[in-house]
Design an enzyme around this catalytic site. Structure first.
Site, mmCIF file in Angstrom:
data_model
loop_
_atom_site.group_PDB
_atom_site.id
_atom_site.type_symbol
_atom_site.label_atom_id
_atom_site.label_comp_id
_atom_site.label_asym_id
_atom_site.label_seq_id
_atom_site.Cartn_x
_atom_site.Cartn_y
_atom_site.Cartn_z
ATOM 1 N N ASP A 15 0.539 -1.527 0.500
ATOM 2 C CA ASP A 15 -0.123 -0.266 -0.302
ATOM 3 C C ASP A 15 0.500 1.823 -0.428
ATOM 4 O O ASP A 15 2.076 1.315 1.069
ATOM 5 C CB ASP A 15 -1.258 0.024 1.019
ATOM 6 N N GLU A 140 -10.595 -9.418 -4.292
ATOM 7 C CA GLU A 140 -10.083 -9.061 -5.446
ATOM 8 C C GLU A 140 -8.604 -9.354 -6.391
ATOM 9 O O GLU A 140 -7.584 -9.421 -6.255
ATOM 10 C CB GLU A 140 -8.079 -8.243 -3.787
ATOM 11 N N LEU A 215 -23.426 -0.453 6.586
ATOM 12 C CA LEU A 215 -24.196 0.317 6.744
ATOM 13 C C LEU A 215 -23.762 2.031 7.135
ATOM 14 O O LEU A 215 -23.525 2.880 7.053
ATOM 15 C CB LEU A 215 -25.314 0.380 7.680
ATOM 16 N N GLY A 219 -23.444 1.741 10.979
ATOM 17 C CA GLY A 219 -23.884 0.400 11.867
ATOM 18 C C GLY A 219 -23.585 -0.927 10.782
ATOM 19 O O GLY A 219 -23.549 -0.845 9.727
ATOM 20 N N ALA A 244 -8.901 0.169 6.504
ATOM 21 C CA ALA A 244 -8.645 -0.969 6.771
ATOM 22 C C ALA A 244 -9.661 -1.938 8.378
ATOM 23 O O ALA A 244 -9.857 -2.632 8.579
ATOM 24 C CB ALA A 244 -7.060 -1.806 7.666
ATOM 25 N N ALA A 245 -10.306 -0.694 8.476
ATOM 26 C CA ALA A 245 -11.831 -0.875 9.225
ATOM 27 C C ALA A 245 -12.946 -2.258 8.867
ATOM 28 O O ALA A 245 -13.115 -3.115 9.645
ATOM 29 C CB ALA A 245 -12.823 0.318 9.564
ATOM 30 N N GLY A 246 -13.061 -2.751 6.906
ATOM 31 C CA GLY A 246 -13.966 -3.361 6.409
ATOM 32 C C GLY A 246 -13.260 -4.607 6.736
ATOM 33 O O GLY A 246 -13.858 -5.473 7.125
ATOM 34 N N ASP A 247 -11.725 -4.962 6.963
ATOM 35 C CA ASP A 247 -11.107 -5.946 6.884
ATOM 36 C C ASP A 247 -10.782 -6.139 8.140
ATOM 37 O O ASP A 247 -11.098 -7.409 8.411
ATOM 38 C CB ASP A 247 -9.508 -5.846 6.751
#
Length: 308
Positions: A15, A140, A215, A219, A244-247
């Protein structure tokens, strides 16, 4: 409590992160404030996040023969992830170009590099998948490899968690192997071929048995074929970088489910992981450890009790 065995099939990138006051508009040049190079990619991020959250994690994927590849593998392994099956292919490693503004919002462009060469699994890799408690995958890398891994896992009784990002159509054969879909409303629509309009929960549950719909600041929502439809509020923290919060969310969700938690409670724990991650800058450097997730999870539970 036994450590769940989680195999992640996905991307590994370097990255290149530029931080500035605002995100540039098309054609605009913005003077930034910081530049960093860190190992990333959703596959690598989720493997590291799973390891830090308490799982025995293995990463299956591909890195290039360049200097980036050496660094990527070393940093993933340093976080307790088994990289013994990580392929090295001739050429460039995957690269992600990331811009982050002062509020933590980001844009990401991914150049697949070696990830694009991971089009299928060999017998040794399939054996690793079949021996796992859960398989976690994203989109990915070539969808052919994701589908092959998911079908092998499903046939062996390994639960399959698909984080359907980036948004794209998902083959029916892959959807049929998924036990839990994690996606935003836009990604849900793309995955099941229902673009436009409000999310169609009936169509979603016709495609997969259970799903967590993320969402953003509102949330998450958990739905399943048994009739569950639960809204899980976000854990409020000052957001520094949401890269990276979703990971972190997906990996923590898989770990909690692998440990036997009820899925609604697992989503709450995963929300705490995402919040912990968003409080720090960077991708892999920001991924939280178990004690940090537990702390925010307990705070969230106390807030809910106090409001009741």
């Amino acid at each position: 409590m036994d450590q769940p065995r989680i195999v992640v099939v996905g991307s590994a990138n370097m990255d290149l992160v530029a931080t500035g006051p605002v995100l540039p508009r098309p054609g605009q040049t913005v003077l930034g404030t910081e530049f960093t190079m860190v190992a990333g990619g959703k596959g690598a991020n989720q493997a590291i996040a799973a390891s830090r959250a308490g799982a025995r994690a293995v990463l299956l994927g591909a890195i290039g023969s360049d200097a980036f590849g050496v660094t990527i593998k070393a940093r993933i392994a340093a976080n307790g992830v088994d990289t013994s099956r990580l392929r090295v292919v001739y050429g460039a490693s995957g690269v992600a170009l990331i811009t982050v503004d002062a509020t933590g919002e980001n844009t990401i462009m991914v150049i697949p590099g070696a990830n694009a060469a991971f089009t299928g699994l060999d017998e040794a890799e399939l054996a690793v998948v079949r021996q796992a408690d859960l398989l976690v995958a994203q989109l990915e890398i070539p969808v052919e490899a994701v589908t092959e891994a998911a079908v092998a896992a499903h046939d062996a009784g390994t639960r399959v968690v698909l984080h359907a990002t980036p948004a794209r159509a998902v083959p029916q054969r892959l959807l049929q192997a998924v036990d839990l879909l994690v996606a935003s409303e836009e990604e849900v629509a793309a995955a099941i071929g229902r673009d436009g309009g409000e999310m169609d929960v009936a169509a979603l549950l016709a495609a997969v048995p259970r799903a967590v719909v993320t969402l953003g600041p509102l949330g998450a929502r958990y739905v399943d074929r048994d009739g569950a439809d639960e809204r899980i509020p976000p854990v409020r923290v000052p957001v520094v970088d949401s890269t990276a919060a979703g990971d972190a969310f997906t990996a923590a969700l898989a770990v909690a489910w692998g440990e036997g938690r009820d899925l609604v409670d697992a989503v709450r724990w995963a929300s705490a992981a995402a919040a912990a991650c968003a409080r720090r800058r960077g991708a892999q450097a920001a991924l939280p450890r178990r004690d940090e997730i537990d702390g925010l999870y307990r705070d969230q539970a106390s807030d809910c009790t106090g409001q009741g």
